[in-house]
Design a protein around this motif. Structure first.
Motif, PDB file in Angstrom:
ATOM      1  N   TYR A   1     -11.677   6.726  52.095  1.00 38.64           N
ATOM      2  CA  TYR A   1     -11.386   8.068  52.584  1.00 38.64           C
ATOM      3  C   TYR A   1     -12.624   8.652  53.258  1.00 38.64           C
ATOM      4  CZ  TYR A   1      -7.397   7.542  49.513  1.00 38.64           C
ATOM      5  OH  TYR A   1      -6.261   7.083  48.911  1.00 38.64           O
TER       6      TYR A   1
ATOM      7  N   HIS B   1     -10.022  17.605  56.350  1.00 35.78           N
ATOM      8  CA  HIS B   1      -8.720  16.944  56.440  1.00 35.78           C
ATOM      9  C   HIS B   1      -7.665  18.007  56.770  1.00 35.78           C
ATOM     10  CE1 HIS B   1     -10.152  13.112  54.777  1.00 35.78           C
ATOM     11  NE2 HIS B   1     -10.954  13.867  54.053  1.00 35.78           N
TER      12      HIS B   1
ATOM     13  N   CYS C   1      -4.537  18.018  56.021  1.00 35.55           N
ATOM     14  CA  CYS C   1      -3.689  18.226  54.843  1.00 35.55           C
ATOM     15  C   CYS C   1      -4.596  18.496  53.649  1.00 35.55           C
ATOM     16  CB  CYS C   1      -2.839  16.984  54.594  1.00 35.55           C
ATOM     17  SG  CYS C   1      -1.874  17.059  53.066  1.00 35.55           S
ATOM     18  N   THR C   2      -4.254  19.481  52.839  1.00 36.57           N
ATOM     19  CA  THR C   2      -5.097  19.815  51.688  1.00 36.57           C
ATOM     20  C   THR C   2      -4.824  18.919  50.484  1.00 36.57           C
ATOM     21  OG1 THR C   2      -3.512  21.508  51.006  1.00 36.57           O
ATOM     22  CG2 THR C   2      -5.377  22.222  52.374  1.00 36.57           C
ATOM     23  N   THR C   3      -3.690  18.208  50.478  1.00 36.62           N
ATOM     24  CA  THR C   3      -3.365  17.371  49.318  1.00 36.62           C
ATOM     25  C   THR C   3      -3.447  15.873  49.597  1.00 36.62           C
ATOM     26  OG1 THR C   3      -0.999  17.472  49.842  1.00 36.62           O
ATOM     27  CG2 THR C   3      -1.868  19.136  48.308  1.00 36.62           C
ATOM     28  N   LYS C   4      -3.573  15.491  50.860  1.00 29.79           N
ATOM     29  CA  LYS C   4      -3.689  14.079  51.227  1.00 29.79           C
ATOM     30  C   LYS C   4      -4.812  13.927  52.237  1.00 29.79           C
ATOM     31  CE  LYS C   4       1.194  13.114  50.481  1.00 29.79           C
ATOM     32  NZ  LYS C   4       2.449  12.683  51.079  1.00 29.79           N
ATOM     33  N   LYS C   5      -5.635  12.899  52.044  1.00 29.10           N
ATOM     34  CA  LYS C   5      -6.792  12.691  52.900  1.00 29.10           C
ATOM     35  C   LYS C   5      -6.546  11.544  53.883  1.00 29.10           C
ATOM     36  CE  LYS C   5      -9.789  13.366  48.954  1.00 29.10           C
ATOM     37  NZ  LYS C   5     -10.914  12.768  48.263  1.00 29.10           N
TER      38      LYS C   5
ATOM     39  N   TYR D   1      -3.100  12.297  58.286  1.00 29.01           N
ATOM     40  CA  TYR D   1      -2.070  13.253  57.871  1.00 29.01           C
ATOM     41  C   TYR D   1      -2.208  14.543  58.672  1.00 29.01           C
ATOM     42  CZ  TYR D   1      -1.203  10.216  53.892  1.00 29.01           C
ATOM     43  OH  TYR D   1      -0.872   9.144  53.108  1.00 29.01           O
TER      44      TYR D   1
ATOM     45  N   SER E   1      -1.109  18.805  59.263  1.00 29.05           N
ATOM     46  CA  SER E   1      -1.220  19.974  58.390  1.00 29.05           C
ATOM     47  C   SER E   1      -0.001  20.160  57.491  1.00 29.05           C
ATOM     48  CB  SER E   1      -1.466  21.234  59.210  1.00 29.05           C
ATOM     49  OG  SER E   1      -0.416  21.416  60.147  1.00 29.05           O
TER      50      SER E   1
ATOM     51  N   CYS F   1       1.169  17.694  55.899  1.00 33.03           N
ATOM     52  CA  CYS F   1       0.928  16.583  54.969  1.00 33.03           C
ATOM     53  C   CYS F   1       1.858  15.392  55.201  1.00 33.03           C
ATOM     54  CB  CYS F   1       0.980  17.052  53.515  1.00 33.03           C
ATOM     55  SG  CYS F   1      -0.295  18.283  53.162  1.00 33.03           S
TER      56      CYS F   1
END
Length: 145
Positions: A38, A54, A56-60, A76, A78, A80
């Motif tokens: 990552y 990143h 997306c805040t939950t997937k990198k 990813y 925004s 996600c």
């Protein structure tokens, strides 16, 4: 001659007793590169470290090295959703990593990196690029999580 032999023996002992500062360092080989890495961030020309943002805040976003010589970039958006997958080929020669898509279209490229550090949790790649404005040294840091 005895002095020269003694000096040579002393140098061998001193050099063999030196140890790396990185006790978690791994051998730079294909097996240790496999898997997901990552993007954490990096530097330009030894400037201050900048974290990668990143979308997306939950997937990198990540790079994944495969045994068959392929590497994929997975990005990813925004929302996600995985919206970008780019496949390339990778080759390792010592600490020199080459990423190329010469077998793929539409845009052909080849990048060469120096693996500066490889541990079980961190990979640091250095890329030197010559531009009309000058030479730039980029260091990118990747983590396993």
């Amino acid at each position: 001659m005895k002095k020269l032999l003694s000096l040579f023996t002393f140098l061998i002992i001193i050099l063999s007793s030196c140890s790396s500062d990185d006790s978690d360092g791994l051998a730079i080989n294909s097996q240790n590169l496999l898997g997901k890495w990552y993007l954490k961030g990096g530097t330009t020309n030894n400037g201050s470290f900048e974290n990668h943002t990143h979308d997306c805040t939950t997937k990198k976003d990540f790079q994944e090295f495969f045994n068959n010589g392929e590497i994929t970039f997975n990005g990813y958006n925004s929302e996600c959703s995985l919206d970008e997958i780019e496949t390339s080929l990778w080759f390792l020669n010592g600490n020199r990593l080459t990423v190329t898509n010469t077998n793929f279209d539409p845009m052909i490229y080849e990048y060469e990196y120096i693996i500066e550090s490889l541990t079980s949790d961190e990979l640091i790649l250095k890329e030197t690029v010559s531009e009309p404005e000058g030479t730039f040294v980029y260091r990118s840091t990747f983590t396993r999580n």
